[in-house]
Scaffold this active site. Structure first.
Site, PDB file in Angstrom:
ATOM      1  N   MET A 322       1.017  -1.174  -0.294  1.00 18.21           N
ATOM      2  CA  MET A 322       0.180   0.079  -0.064  1.00 18.21           C
ATOM      3  C   MET A 322       0.727   1.160  -0.192  1.00 18.21           C
ATOM      4  O   MET A 322       0.393   2.459  -1.054  1.00 18.21           O
ATOM      5  CB  MET A 322      -0.767   0.109   1.525  1.00 18.21           C
ATOM      6  CG  MET A 322      -2.342  -0.871   1.169  1.00 18.21           C
ATOM      7  SD  MET A 322      -3.073  -0.480  -0.452  1.00 18.21           S
ATOM      8  CE  MET A 322      -3.735   0.653  -0.378  1.00 18.21           C
ATOM      9  N   ASP A 341      11.507   3.898   4.987  1.00 22.65           N
ATOM     10  CA  ASP A 341      10.996   2.049   5.650  1.00 22.65           C
ATOM     11  C   ASP A 341      12.134   1.755   6.839  1.00 22.65           C
ATOM     12  O   ASP A 341      13.074   2.444   6.558  1.00 22.65           O
ATOM     13  CB  ASP A 341      10.615   1.348   4.555  1.00 22.65           C
ATOM     14  CG  ASP A 341       9.775   0.125   5.220  1.00 22.65           C
ATOM     15  OD1 ASP A 341       9.936  -0.162   6.093  1.00 22.65           O
ATOM     16  OD2 ASP A 341       8.944  -0.151   4.107  1.00 22.65           O
ATOM     17  N   GLU A 396      -0.636  -2.415  10.774  1.00 22.37           N
ATOM     18  CA  GLU A 396      -1.990  -2.001  11.969  1.00 22.37           C
ATOM     19  C   GLU A 396      -1.898  -2.402  13.246  1.00 22.37           C
ATOM     20  O   GLU A 396      -2.829  -2.938  13.828  1.00 22.37           O
ATOM     21  CB  GLU A 396      -3.591  -2.629  10.550  1.00 22.37           C
ATOM     22  CG  GLU A 396      -3.567  -2.362   9.410  1.00 22.37           C
ATOM     23  CD  GLU A 396      -4.746  -1.241   9.401  1.00 22.37           C
ATOM     24  OE1 GLU A 396      -5.831  -0.881   9.725  1.00 22.37           O
ATOM     25  OE2 GLU A 396      -4.125   0.128   9.575  1.00 22.37           O
ATOM     26  N   LYS A 401       2.371   2.306  14.828  1.00 28.67           N
ATOM     27  CA  LYS A 401       1.419   3.925  15.169  1.00 28.67           C
ATOM     28  C   LYS A 401       1.933   4.960  15.758  1.00 28.67           C
ATOM     29  O   LYS A 401       2.521   5.921  15.068  1.00 28.67           O
ATOM     30  CB  LYS A 401       0.222   3.973  14.260  1.00 28.67           C
ATOM     31  CG  LYS A 401       0.110   2.958  12.822  1.00 28.67           C
ATOM     32  CD  LYS A 401      -1.640   2.711  12.555  1.00 28.67           C
ATOM     33  CE  LYS A 401      -1.858   2.027  11.380  1.00 28.67           C
ATOM     34  NZ  LYS A 401      -1.357   1.973  10.432  1.00 28.67           N
ATOM     35  N   SER A 423      -6.516   1.221   7.928  1.00 28.98           N
ATOM     36  CA  SER A 423      -7.646   0.378   6.745  1.00 28.98           C
ATOM     37  C   SER A 423      -9.165   0.323   8.135  1.00 28.98           C
ATOM     38  O   SER A 423     -10.780   0.206   7.915  1.00 28.98           O
ATOM     39  CB  SER A 423      -7.947  -0.707   6.107  1.00 28.98           C
ATOM     40  OG  SER A 423      -7.961  -1.697   7.076  1.00 28.98           O
ATOM     41  N   HIS A 444      -7.856   6.864   4.047  1.00 31.00           N
ATOM     42  CA  HIS A 444      -7.575   5.451   3.417  1.00 31.00           C
ATOM     43  C   HIS A 444      -7.574   4.851   2.136  1.00 31.00           C
ATOM     44  O   HIS A 444      -8.914   5.023   1.043  1.00 31.00           O
ATOM     45  CB  HIS A 444      -9.041   4.766   3.975  1.00 31.00           C
ATOM     46  CG  HIS A 444      -8.561   3.306   4.121  1.00 31.00           C
ATOM     47  ND1 HIS A 444      -9.666   2.668   4.011  1.00 31.00           N
ATOM     48  CD2 HIS A 444      -7.807   2.261   3.828  1.00 31.00           C
ATOM     49  CE1 HIS A 444      -9.758   1.361   3.826  1.00 31.00           C
ATOM     50  NE2 HIS A 444      -8.133   1.312   3.619  1.00 31.00           N
ATOM     51  N   ASN A 447      -6.661  -1.236  -2.191  1.00 28.85           N
ATOM     52  CA  ASN A 447      -5.837  -1.714  -3.363  1.00 28.85           C
ATOM     53  C   ASN A 447      -6.578  -2.983  -4.071  1.00 28.85           C
ATOM     54  O   ASN A 447      -7.539  -3.159  -3.886  1.00 28.85           O
ATOM     55  CB  ASN A 447      -5.541  -3.207  -1.984  1.00 28.85           C
ATOM     56  CG  ASN A 447      -3.651  -3.958  -2.690  1.00 28.85           C
ATOM     57  OD1 ASN A 447      -3.273  -3.289  -4.092  1.00 28.85           O
ATOM     58  ND2 ASN A 447      -3.590  -4.716  -2.436  1.00 28.85           N
ATOM     59  N   GLU A 456     -10.778   7.279   0.878  1.00 25.73           N
ATOM     60  CA  GLU A 456     -11.795   7.410   2.625  1.00 25.73           C
ATOM     61  C   GLU A 456     -10.972   8.766   3.587  1.00 25.73           C
ATOM     62  O   GLU A 456      -9.446   8.832   3.642  1.00 25.73           O
ATOM     63  CB  GLU A 456     -12.490   6.437   3.189  1.00 25.73           C
ATOM     64  CG  GLU A 456     -13.074   5.699   2.837  1.00 25.73           C
ATOM     65  CD  GLU A 456     -13.711   4.338   3.713  1.00 25.73           C
ATOM     66  OE1 GLU A 456     -14.212   4.006   3.769  1.00 25.73           O
ATOM     67  OE2 GLU A 456     -12.214   3.473   4.337  1.00 25.73           O
ATOM     68  N   ASN A 494     -14.693  -0.878   4.383  1.00 19.07           N
ATOM     69  CA  ASN A 494     -14.575  -2.076   5.060  1.00 19.07           C
ATOM     70  C   ASN A 494     -15.875  -2.215   6.102  1.00 19.07           C
ATOM     71  O   ASN A 494     -15.988  -3.714   5.834  1.00 19.07           O
ATOM     72  CB  ASN A 494     -13.537  -2.074   5.626  1.00 19.07           C
ATOM     73  CG  ASN A 494     -12.148  -2.129   5.192  1.00 19.07           C
ATOM     74  OD1 ASN A 494     -12.294  -2.646   4.154  1.00 19.07           O
ATOM     75  ND2 ASN A 494     -10.666  -1.419   5.537  1.00 19.07           N
TER      76      ASN A 494
END
Length: 687
Positions: A322, A341, A396, A401, A423, A444, A447, A456, A494
């Site tokens: 993503m 990263d 997630e 985060k 998500s 959001h 994929n 979103e 979702n």
């Protein structure tokens, strides 16, 4: 001829009589930023053509007086109104009549096309003797009516096959795709291509000297429309359409082929009559009404963001599928992007995927290096300090985060925005310790990023309205459709999709074959079946969403989404619920005598509708239209049905509640009707 228009006053058309005796008609629709054919515009054109026919000039050029394009097509709001009144037949006949009188003028006529030329714009061009188009990249020509559930009804389907040959013409109309000026020239749709500055001069040159179409083009146009060609080609066309769309869902392509097969050999009036009757019939179908509604929903979403996003540099943290794809798409759309990263190997993989995107999307190879240069590796995260927008796309896990935000936010510019691509995690869980919550939001994506149109914009009670507007404008710059949603678990897409996928996994665990489950969903109109979808998003991702959503929705998680075996996460591993080869699911054979349970479609679709109603009731989105748009563009929910809420209205809320109660008594409380089924919004008229 100099006094030929005396006494006529026009609101939408400008007339110029040149010294060489050529009349230039310029469309500048009053009180509208874009040219579209309203009935007033057509009536004025009819008056002009009638006057021109009395005393024909040396020739006529039709052009746009607006810089942004030629003609976008018919006025669809007006078309909806004619549908309500039951007068679509009159509106179609009027357009056909005006364009046919244009085609019958005894002097040469030329359409000078610059910018967009769609639908009715292409049809008036086809009614002219010649067509010239500007070589500007903005020039696109097409007949996209099948995307609206109809087909070209002002002579487009009657004239185009005779101009460029049936195979090329039907391909354009059946797909609704647009072509550039050079592609249109190659297929014979336009006669000349010119620079915008000399477009009218080129059109005048065609009037004065004419042109002869190559013999091969003329022969193809004749040969592919003969009785034998129509008899041979029509079944092939039908077979190709059937691979992509079911007749009961999308009747327009089938009707277009049928009209061409039956009436393609008739004279122009016979072809126009057959075209009109078929289009009028299609216009009254739920499919056409829903697809036209979706067109307006798309326009509404595009209008949520202005142009002022103030974002030049985007910094993405997380180079997984993503994050890497979000970074690449942003670079492709013109933004400077730095990608961070934990390890260089992850960034390298994302850069390689980015180059694949650029090679595919940037047609001019000479421009690719400049596009690729906008996407930069940034292992140390130096780009944070320069970024106007930071997008977090890591695992997630709320704690991971939050830890990242504490590292990143102190380095950010004062007016920069911090966003998460989570998500399903509620934003109230993520904003702890954030110093500037007004500038924090969810962004959001879905994929695959390059294919899915929706983003979103996830809100929370401390977020500033200016942040929402900037993010909506950013989405618009990315050619994405933004839907503002509440930051509750799963947001909109979702949350609506999860009960559907969960029930599919439950049915699969009960022993119902995956292909049978998928077939039931596709028959309803979903773009792919839910078992294939679970494998596509990844069993690990589905399980992660399940951990967040199942407790919130009070739903049990089936075994398939509880324990995900390493190396069996779905499409990305080549093995999941299905085996995958070359990016395609290898579905097991189902015994011929196997009968799918009669209630399988209800088991799959009703949980989705149930949760959509609950989302509307809970204020996840501000209204039913936004909900339908979000679910259509985020999940591919059967567009011809108009979205979950529109489908509830069409089927009847009370009838669906009864079906839910039947399933509840049969399978348990996961089918209990959710709050909101008594809302007035579910009983509003469909058109």
């Amino acid at each position: 001829m100099l006094s030929g228009f005396d006494g006529l006053r026009f609101s939408h058309w400008q007339t110029e009589i040149r010294d060489d005796g050529i009349v230039v008609l310029s469309l500048d629709r009053a009180d509208a930023p874009v040219n579209a054919f309203s009935q007033d515009v057509l009536l004025e054109l009819a008056d002009l053509i009638e006057r021109i026919a009395i005393d024909p000039p040396r020739g006529v050029v039709i052009r746009s007086a607006k810089a942004n394009g030629f003609i976008a097509g018919a006025d669809l709001k007006e078309f909806q109104e004619y549908d309500r009144r039951g007068t679509v037949n009159d509106a179609i006949r009027r357009g056909q009549t005006v364009f046919q009188k244009l085609a019958e003028l005894p002097c040469p006529t030329v359409a000078a096309i610059h910018g967009f030329c769609m639908g009715g714009g292409t049809e008036i061009a086809l009614a002219c003797r010649y067509r010239v188009a500007s070589d500007d990249p903005s020039t696109r020509i097409g007949l996209p009516e099948t995307k609206l559930g109809i087909f070209p009804g002002w002579g487009g389907s009657a004239r185009l096959p005779r101009l460029i040959g049936a195979p090329a013409a039907m391909d354009l109309m059946l797909t609704g795709r647009t072509v550039s000026a050079s592609a249109a020239r190659a297929m014979g749709l336009v006669d000349k291509v010119a620079a915008p500055a000399v477009l009218v001069d080129t059109a005048v040159g065609l009037i004065l000297s004419g042109t002869v179409r190559p013999f091969k083009q003329r022969f193809t146009a004749w040969a592919t429309n003969t009785w034998l060609a129509r008899k041979l080609l029509a079944p092939q066309m039908t077979k190709q359409v059937a691979r992509k769309a079911r007749k009961e869902h999308y009747p327009a392509p089938y009707a277009l082929i049928n009209v061409w097969q039956r009436a393609g050999g008739a004279g122009i009036q016979g072809r126009l009559d057959a075209e009109r009757k078929a289009v009028v019939k299609l216009a009254g179908t739920p499919t056409a009404r829903n697809l036209i509604r979706i067109f307006f929903l798309t326009e509404r979403l595009k209008g949520l963001g202005g142009k002022d996003h103030g974002i030049r540099h985007v910094h993405v943290v997380g180079a997984g599928v993503m994050g890497g794809d979000i970074a690449a798409w942003s670079a492709y759309k013109g933004f400077e992007v730095t990608l961070q990263d934990r390890e260089q190997r992850f960034i390298d993989g994302a850069l390689a995927r980015g180059n694949e995107l650029f090679n595919k999307r940037v047609k001019d190879a000479a421009k690719r290096p400049a596009v690729a240069a906008r996407l930069k590796s940034d292992l140390a995260g130096h780009g944070v300090a320069q970024a106007d927008l930071v997008i977090e796309a890591i695992i997630e896990k709320p704690e991971a985060k939050r830890e990242l935000y504490q590292q990143v936010e102190p380095q950010m510019k004062a007016d920069a925005l911090l966003t998460t691509n989570t998500s399903s995690i509620p934003l109230t869980e993520l904003r702890e310790h954030i110093q500037r919550p007004a500038q924090f939001a969810g962004l959001h994506y879905f994929n695959p990023v390059a294919m899915m149109p929706l983003v979103e914009i996830v809100q929370h009670d401390a977020m500033a309205e200016a942040t929402r507007k900037r993010l909506a404008a950013f989405c618009k710059a990315l050619d994405k459709l933004p839907v503002p949603v509440a930051g509750t678990p799963g947001f909109l897409v979702n949350r609506v999709l999860f009960p559907y996928m969960l029930e599919a996994a439950t049915a699969y665990a009960e022993g119902i074959p995956g292909p049978v489950i998928d077939k039931a969903a596709v028959k309803f109109g979903m773009p792919m079946g839910p078992i294939e979808l679970i494998d596509t998003v990844g069993l690990d991702v589905a399980a992660g969403v399940g951990e967040e959503l199942a407790p919130f929705l009070g739903l049990p998680i089936p075994a398939a989404l509880k324990t995900v075996e390493p190396g069996k996460r779905g499409k990305k591993d080549g093995q999941g619920l299905y085996k995958w080869e070359n990016g395609k699911a290898v579905k097991p054979e189902v015994p011929k005598d196997y009968e799918a349970p009669a209630d399988l479609e209800d088991r799959l679709i009703l949980p989705l509708l149930n949760e959509a109603v609950a989302c509307l009731h809970d204020g996840v989105v501000s209204d039913a239209d936004l909900l339908d748009a979000g679910v259509i563009f985020g999940t591919g929910f059967a567009p011809f049905r108009g979205g979950p809420i529109q489908h509830v209205r069409a089927t009847g809320a009370d009838a669906l509640v009864e079906r839910l109660k039947t399933l509840q008594s049969r399978y348990g409380d996961r089918f209990a009707p959710r709050p909101g089924w008594d809302m007035p919004a579910l009983r509003e008229p469909m058109v």
